[in-house]
Design a protein around this motif. Structure first.
Motif, PDB file in Angstrom:
ATOM      1  N   GLY A  37     -11.688  26.438  18.859  1.00  0.00           N
ATOM      2  CA  GLY A  37     -11.560  27.506  17.669  1.00  0.00           C
ATOM      3  C   GLY A  37     -12.882  27.782  17.106  1.00  0.00           C
ATOM      4  N   LEU A  38     -14.069  26.863  17.206  1.00  0.00           N
ATOM      5  CA  LEU A  38     -15.304  26.962  16.876  1.00  0.00           C
ATOM      6  C   LEU A  38     -16.143  27.800  17.760  1.00  0.00           C
ATOM      7  CD1 LEU A  38     -16.505  23.688  15.442  1.00  0.00           C
ATOM      8  CD2 LEU A  38     -15.449  25.522  14.022  1.00  0.00           C
ATOM      9  N   CYS A  39     -15.571  28.164  19.010  1.00  0.00           N
ATOM     10  CA  CYS A  39     -16.365  29.176  19.865  1.00  0.00           C
ATOM     11  C   CYS A  39     -15.929  30.173  20.267  1.00  0.00           C
ATOM     12  CB  CYS A  39     -16.543  28.042  21.050  1.00  0.00           C
ATOM     13  SG  CYS A  39     -17.546  26.599  20.857  1.00  0.00           S
ATOM     14  N   THR A  40     -14.466  30.384  20.135  1.00  0.00           N
ATOM     15  CA  THR A  40     -13.834  31.461  20.605  1.00  0.00           C
ATOM     16  C   THR A  40     -12.555  31.820  19.780  1.00  0.00           C
ATOM     17  OG1 THR A  40     -12.766  32.691  22.382  1.00  0.00           O
ATOM     18  CG2 THR A  40     -12.415  30.452  22.492  1.00  0.00           C
ATOM     19  N   GLU A  41     -11.698  32.675  20.015  1.00  0.00           N
ATOM     20  CA  GLU A  41     -10.432  32.788  19.049  1.00  0.00           C
ATOM     21  C   GLU A  41      -9.337  31.959  19.811  1.00  0.00           C
ATOM     22  OE1 GLU A  41      -9.126  36.742  18.171  1.00  0.00           O
ATOM     23  OE2 GLU A  41     -11.084  37.466  17.863  1.00  0.00           O
ATOM     24  N   VAL A  42      -8.491  31.199  19.089  1.00  0.00           N
ATOM     25  CA  VAL A  42      -7.402  30.393  19.715  1.00  0.00           C
ATOM     26  C   VAL A  42      -6.173  30.721  18.823  1.00  0.00           C
ATOM     27  CG1 VAL A  42      -6.418  27.943  20.330  1.00  0.00           C
ATOM     28  CG2 VAL A  42      -9.137  28.639  20.541  1.00  0.00           C
TER      29      VAL A  42
END
Length: 336
Positions: A269-274
């Motif tokens: 979630g820190l790198c992409t939308e989850v």
């Protein structure tokens, strides 16, 4: 399904050729989501449905640059590896219960009996990799010398139980712990499990024929090692990793997730939308809520601290610890 369709409709992917990544548990959920999205949005296209572990393994390879096709610790690979090593492990005193089972007098088709046993053990190890990762990580540290020392201890020729004893103690459920600190018989009778697990790696080949060890050691990561390495990569190389990951990830209809997978989704979630989509009357993840007699939080508190340090804006959105003064059921439900 409604939330998934709404997000897709209101916030389409940047690239018209991009694919939505949707993680599911079975094909029934895939069919249901496809039909619902088509009904709600007029079309259901450009979606890539994957099993949870299939996605983790593929994303790990993409992020870490691995070219390995399959994980050698998958169930079928472990079954055949155990079968190939049967001649050596059956001769060890620690595996005597298994040897007795295989060598039942007048047993029909002993080779089939051995294969069925290896298949069952592989299935058990597969479950351990997802739901008892702390056991597997402990067993990964053991070697032949540790088990030789353990066999001497069991036979009364040594007073040092070594690292095998420590690994077995870690397996003991709280309700079975002895007042005198001894290891319960239920656990002692299964000491062959960490032994067989530790035998796998040195005797394993991947599908390209390369042996474990040396520069190719990363090829032979089991699931807990894969997830741990993946999280470290996500936390330490966010900008680099974000370019490789899908633009958006949905986790749909998964009623239960192991703690290590929740930690991984939090790091993702820190790198992409989850988006984790499931029925839940509570605003936050239930595993985060404290219970009166069990103050332990599920998931990795160390990882929470790293995530909150990386993005302080997430504090108060399910990542911080719940207040111990709040009743367990109402923690995280909010006032509305």
């Amino acid at each position: 399904a409604a939330a998934c369709a709404t997000i897709m409709r209101s916030s389409p992917l940047k690239s018209p050729l991009g694919k939505e990544k949707i993680l599911i548990l079975n094909s029934g959920m895939k069919n249901y989501l496809s039909e619902y999205i088509a009904s709600a949005n007029g079309i259901a296209a450009g979606a890539d449905y994957m099993q949870l572990w299939e996605f983790i393994w593929q994303a790990y390879k993409d992020v870490c640059g691995s070219t390995v096709r399959d994980n050698p610790f998958d169930r079928d690979a472990v079954t055949w590896s155990l079968l190939a090593m049967a001649g050596s492990w059956c001769a060890r005193a620690i595996a005597r219960p298994l040897a007795r089972y295989i060598g039942v007098p007048k047993a029909d088709e002993p080779d089939l009996r051995l294969y069925e046993l290896c298949s069952k053990i592989a299935d058990t190890f597969d479950q351990y990799q997802m739901y008892r990762p702390e056991w597997i990580l402990k067993w990964d540290e053991l070697d032949e010398g540790d088990f030789a020392k353990w066999e001497q201890f069991k036979e009364g020729r040594s007073h040092d139980e070594g690292r095998v004893g420590q690994a077995l103690r870690a397996m003991v459920p709280r309700r079975l712990r002895q007042n005198d600190g001894s290891i319960p018989k239920q656990v002692l009778s299964n000491d062959w499990q960490p032994y067989l697990c530790s035998c796998l790696r040195p005797n394993m080949h991947d599908y390209s024929g390369k042996e474990a060890g040396g520069d190719d050691a990363l090829r032979f990561f089991d699931r807990p090692q894969v997830i741990r390495a993946f999280i470290d990569k996500l936390m330490n190389h966010r900008g680099e990793v974000a370019r490789v990951l899908p633009e958006r990830i949905f986790v749909a209809g998964v009623s239960s997730l192991p703690g290590q997978v929740i930690d991984l989704l939090a790091a993702l979630g820190l790198c992409t939308e989850v988006y984790v989509l499931f029925l839940n009357p509570c605003r936050d993840y239930w595993g985060d809520l404290r219970c009166g007699r069990s103050p332990r939080l599920y998931g990795s508190q160390e990882l929470r601290n790293r995530i909150l340090k990386a993005d302080p804006a997430l504090k108060g959105r399910g990542l911080a610890e719940a207040s111990q003064d709040d009743p367990p059921f109402t923690q995280g439900t909010g006032d509305d």
